[in-house]
Design an enzyme around this catalytic site. Structure first.
Site, mmCIF file in Angstrom:
data_model
loop_
_atom_site.group_PDB
_atom_site.id
_atom_site.type_symbol
_atom_site.label_atom_id
_atom_site.label_comp_id
_atom_site.label_asym_id
_atom_site.label_seq_id
_atom_site.Cartn_x
_atom_site.Cartn_y
_atom_site.Cartn_z
ATOM 1 N N SER A 22 -10.838 0.086 3.138
ATOM 2 C CA SER A 22 -10.158 -0.180 4.190
ATOM 3 C C SER A 22 -9.679 1.087 4.635
ATOM 4 O O SER A 22 -8.979 1.978 4.101
ATOM 5 C CB SER A 22 -9.047 -1.240 4.303
ATOM 6 N N ARG A 42 0.757 -1.340 -0.076
ATOM 7 C CA ARG A 42 -0.097 -0.060 0.052
ATOM 8 C C ARG A 42 0.910 1.228 0.041
ATOM 9 O O ARG A 42 0.618 2.371 0.904
ATOM 10 C CB ARG A 42 -0.879 0.061 1.298
ATOM 11 N N GLU A 46 -5.343 4.312 5.797
ATOM 12 C CA GLU A 46 -4.622 3.998 4.551
ATOM 13 C C GLU A 46 -5.110 4.937 3.475
ATOM 14 O O GLU A 46 -4.112 5.363 2.669
ATOM 15 C CB GLU A 46 -5.406 2.659 3.946
HETATM 16 C C1 LIG Z 1 -15.333 0.664 -1.575
HETATM 17 C C2 LIG Z 1 -13.946 0.729 -1.699
HETATM 18 C C3 LIG Z 1 -13.202 -0.339 -1.811
HETATM 19 C C4 LIG Z 1 -11.665 -0.219 -2.060
HETATM 20 N N1 LIG Z 1 -10.957 -1.371 -2.399
HETATM 21 C C5 LIG Z 1 -9.884 -1.045 -2.469
HETATM 22 C C6 LIG Z 1 -8.962 -2.366 -2.599
HETATM 23 O O1 LIG Z 1 -9.417 -3.502 -2.398
HETATM 24 N N2 LIG Z 1 -7.536 -2.198 -2.709
HETATM 25 C C7 LIG Z 1 -6.896 -1.213 -2.733
HETATM 26 O O2 LIG Z 1 -5.817 -0.982 -2.870
HETATM 27 N N3 LIG Z 1 -7.671 0.179 -2.600
HETATM 28 C C8 LIG Z 1 -9.004 -0.058 -2.370
HETATM 29 N N4 LIG Z 1 -9.767 1.237 -2.203
HETATM 30 C C9 LIG Z 1 -8.983 2.448 -2.322
HETATM 31 C C10 LIG Z 1 -8.911 3.211 -3.453
HETATM 32 O O3 LIG Z 1 -10.165 2.689 -4.638
HETATM 33 C C11 LIG Z 1 -7.854 3.140 -4.283
HETATM 34 O O4 LIG Z 1 -6.861 3.411 -3.530
HETATM 35 C C12 LIG Z 1 -8.085 3.870 -5.693
HETATM 36 O O5 LIG Z 1 -6.844 3.673 -6.151
HETATM 37 C C13 LIG Z 1 -8.059 5.349 -5.450
HETATM 38 O O6 LIG Z 1 -8.183 5.974 -6.810
HETATM 39 P P1 LIG Z 1 -8.818 7.252 -6.968
HETATM 40 O O7 LIG Z 1 -9.030 7.753 -8.292
HETATM 41 O O8 LIG Z 1 -10.356 7.379 -6.242
HETATM 42 O O9 LIG Z 1 -7.810 8.228 -6.214
HETATM 43 P P2 LIG Z 1 -8.109 9.571 -5.324
HETATM 44 O O10 LIG Z 1 -8.950 9.223 -4.087
HETATM 45 O O11 LIG Z 1 -8.789 10.443 -5.990
HETATM 46 O O12 LIG Z 1 -6.690 9.773 -4.955
HETATM 47 C C14 LIG Z 1 -6.122 9.224 -4.040
HETATM 48 C C15 LIG Z 1 -4.722 9.770 -3.951
HETATM 49 O O13 LIG Z 1 -3.812 9.818 -5.006
HETATM 50 C C16 LIG Z 1 -3.540 10.983 -5.657
HETATM 51 N N5 LIG Z 1 -3.926 11.040 -7.063
HETATM 52 C C17 LIG Z 1 -4.805 10.478 -7.712
HETATM 53 N N6 LIG Z 1 -4.643 10.572 -9.178
HETATM 54 C C18 LIG Z 1 -3.315 10.989 -9.099
HETATM 55 C C19 LIG Z 1 -2.540 11.246 -10.246
HETATM 56 N N7 LIG Z 1 -2.881 11.089 -11.543
HETATM 57 N N8 LIG Z 1 -1.312 11.650 -10.241
HETATM 58 C C20 LIG Z 1 -0.881 11.965 -8.846
HETATM 59 N N9 LIG Z 1 -1.497 11.567 -7.872
HETATM 60 C C21 LIG Z 1 -2.815 11.312 -8.023
HETATM 61 C C22 LIG Z 1 -4.516 12.121 -4.960
HETATM 62 O O14 LIG Z 1 -3.944 13.386 -4.839
HETATM 63 C C23 LIG Z 1 -4.503 11.172 -3.381
HETATM 64 O O15 LIG Z 1 -3.764 11.687 -2.733
HETATM 65 C C24 LIG Z 1 -11.235 0.884 -2.098
HETATM 66 C C25 LIG Z 1 -12.062 2.194 -2.053
HETATM 67 C C26 LIG Z 1 -13.343 2.022 -1.681
HETATM 68 C C27 LIG Z 1 -14.357 3.358 -1.477
#
Ligand SMILES: Cc1cc2nc3c(=O)[nH]c(=O)nc-3n(C[C@H](O)[C@H](O)[C@H](O)COP(=O)(O)OP(=O)(O)OC[C@H]3O[C@@H](n4cnc5c(N)ncnc54)[C@H](O)[C@@H]3O)c2cc1C
Length: 363
Positions: A253, A176, A355
């Protein structure tokens, strides 16, 4: 807006177009100074550079599924990552390498790879958010993580003001984590994945998934079966976004599984001697990983445990903290997270770490 990431505005002031709650899966977060959509890599870079010239802080936001944004919001420019596209950049008889724009919705990419017979992402079905965010915390689930298939990441370096490529070996991928997490330096523009041409999944590593598929750990299964089974298991835990299911108003999580050195692990075992053996997994460097869900549950915070203002532990999964009422504040969520972290520490002497990325709030 018609963008696939925008969330329904339940419980959010729909008249405030800058309300960041509308852009997060928790439906929490105050207003942004301004919100600028970036529909291509060029637009994203331009928006970030222009905010820099104005001396404004920048928050890069994609699917909003791994952030907790404080109630005061973000007093700067929020750049929405909305670039789309996928192309094959290399292939041979056994593999195909795809370059995927950062804003491509992750689960749509996984579905495409399964349909095309490209193996390597199938166990990551149903993870919300964007492709560009997957390297940030080395997204993982059900025995797979993106570090296994990413070959490189195209970035914009905000410190040097140049675009370039970082090979996977230099991304610092760990559980992570990566060099990108908690760093304002890198803007991820696209990600390269090398996938196997195979109708079958990689060896199934996760015991629960193997059981659900009716196979042994280490067996391979048709890609579509792996995807369907992962989606079914995830939905049962509230881990697939569903507007009708308040248990999915979360960041998935909330805490990472703690990794302890041998001494800390033995101390933990003494504190937990009155309980059945805790689940644990060996990690490199003689470290031991514990289950955060187990610790939380055994410290007295079961499924559905309520916090202030309508937040609660998910009724389906001990590790997910949810905005159950749809109207709770980030302060409410943080208060529940603190209570759990402190409760686990006082019971077991183990410190849990969040996380998601916390923005203008802290636990
Ligand atoms: C229901 C649910 C289930 C989930 N299950 C999992 C799982 O099984 N495994 C897991 O690892 N995660 C899980 N997650 C967490 C999440 O989905 C992942 O971490 C996902 O990759 C986040 O993507 P996002 O586009 O929503 O990022 P955001 O929430 O928009 O951003 C997260 C972080 O990344 C940065 N960021 C985003 N895009 C970029 C970019 N292009 N360049 C630079 N920085 C950037 C943002 O500034 C922020 O700091 C879950 C979340 C939810 C709500």
């Amino acid at each position: 807006m018609s963008d696939v990431y925008a969330q329904p505005t339940t419980g959010v002031d729909a008249t405030d177009v800058r309300a960041l709650a509308s852009y997060t899966t928790l439906r929490m977060g105050g207003s942004a100074g301004r919100i600028v959509p970036g529909n291509s890599a060029e637009e994203i870079v331009r928006a970030v550079r222009e905010a820099g010239i104005r001396d404004e802080p920048v928050l890069v936001l994609a699917g909003g599924s791994n952030v907790v944004i404080g109630d005061a919001g973000f007093p700067g420019t929020v750049v929405l990552v909305r670039s789309r596209g996928l192309k094959v950049v290399a292939e041979d008889a056994d593999t195909v390498t795809v370059r995927v724009e950062a804003g491509e919705p992750w689960d749509e990419l996984v579905a495409t790879t399964v349909t095309n017979g490209w193996s390597g992402l199938e166990c990551l079905s149903g993870v919300p958010g964007s492709t560009g965010a997957t390297p940030i915390q080395n997204v993982g689930a059900y025995g797979q993580e993106v570090a296994e298939t990413i070959t490189g990441v195209e970035v914009y370096d905000r410190v040097e003001g140049v675009a370039g490529r970082i090979d996977a070996a230099d991304c610092g991928f760990a559980y992570r984590s990566s060099i990108f997490k908690y760093s304002d330096r890198w803007l991820v523009l696209s990600v390269d994945f090398r996938l196997a041409r195979s109708p079958l999944s990689g060896p199934v590593r996760y015991a629960e998934l193997a059981r659900a598929l009716g196979v042994e750990v280490g067996d391979r299964v048709p890609l579509a079966d792996a995807r369907a089974t992962v989606l079914r298991l995830r939905a049962g835990k509230g881990m697939v976004l569903d507007a009708a299911d308040p248990d999915t108003r979360s960041v998935g999580s909330f805490f990472t599984n703690p990794v302890l050195d041998r001494t800390a692990y033995e101390l933990f075992r003494e504190r937990a001697a009155d309980l059945a053996e805790a689940p644990s997994w060996p990690c490199p460097g003689d470290m031991v990983k514990l289950s955060a869900a187990w610790l939380i549950d055994k410290a007295g915070f079961g499924k559905g445990y309520p916090g202030p203002g309508g937040v609660a532990i998910s009724s389906k999964h001990t590790l997910a903290l949810t905005n159950r009422s749809g109207r709770a504040s980030a302060a409410d969520l943080v208060a529940l997270a603190r209570e759990i972290r402190d409760g686990v520490h006082s019971r077991f002497g183990v410190t849990l770490h969040p996380e998601p990325v916390l923005i203008n709030c802290t636990i």
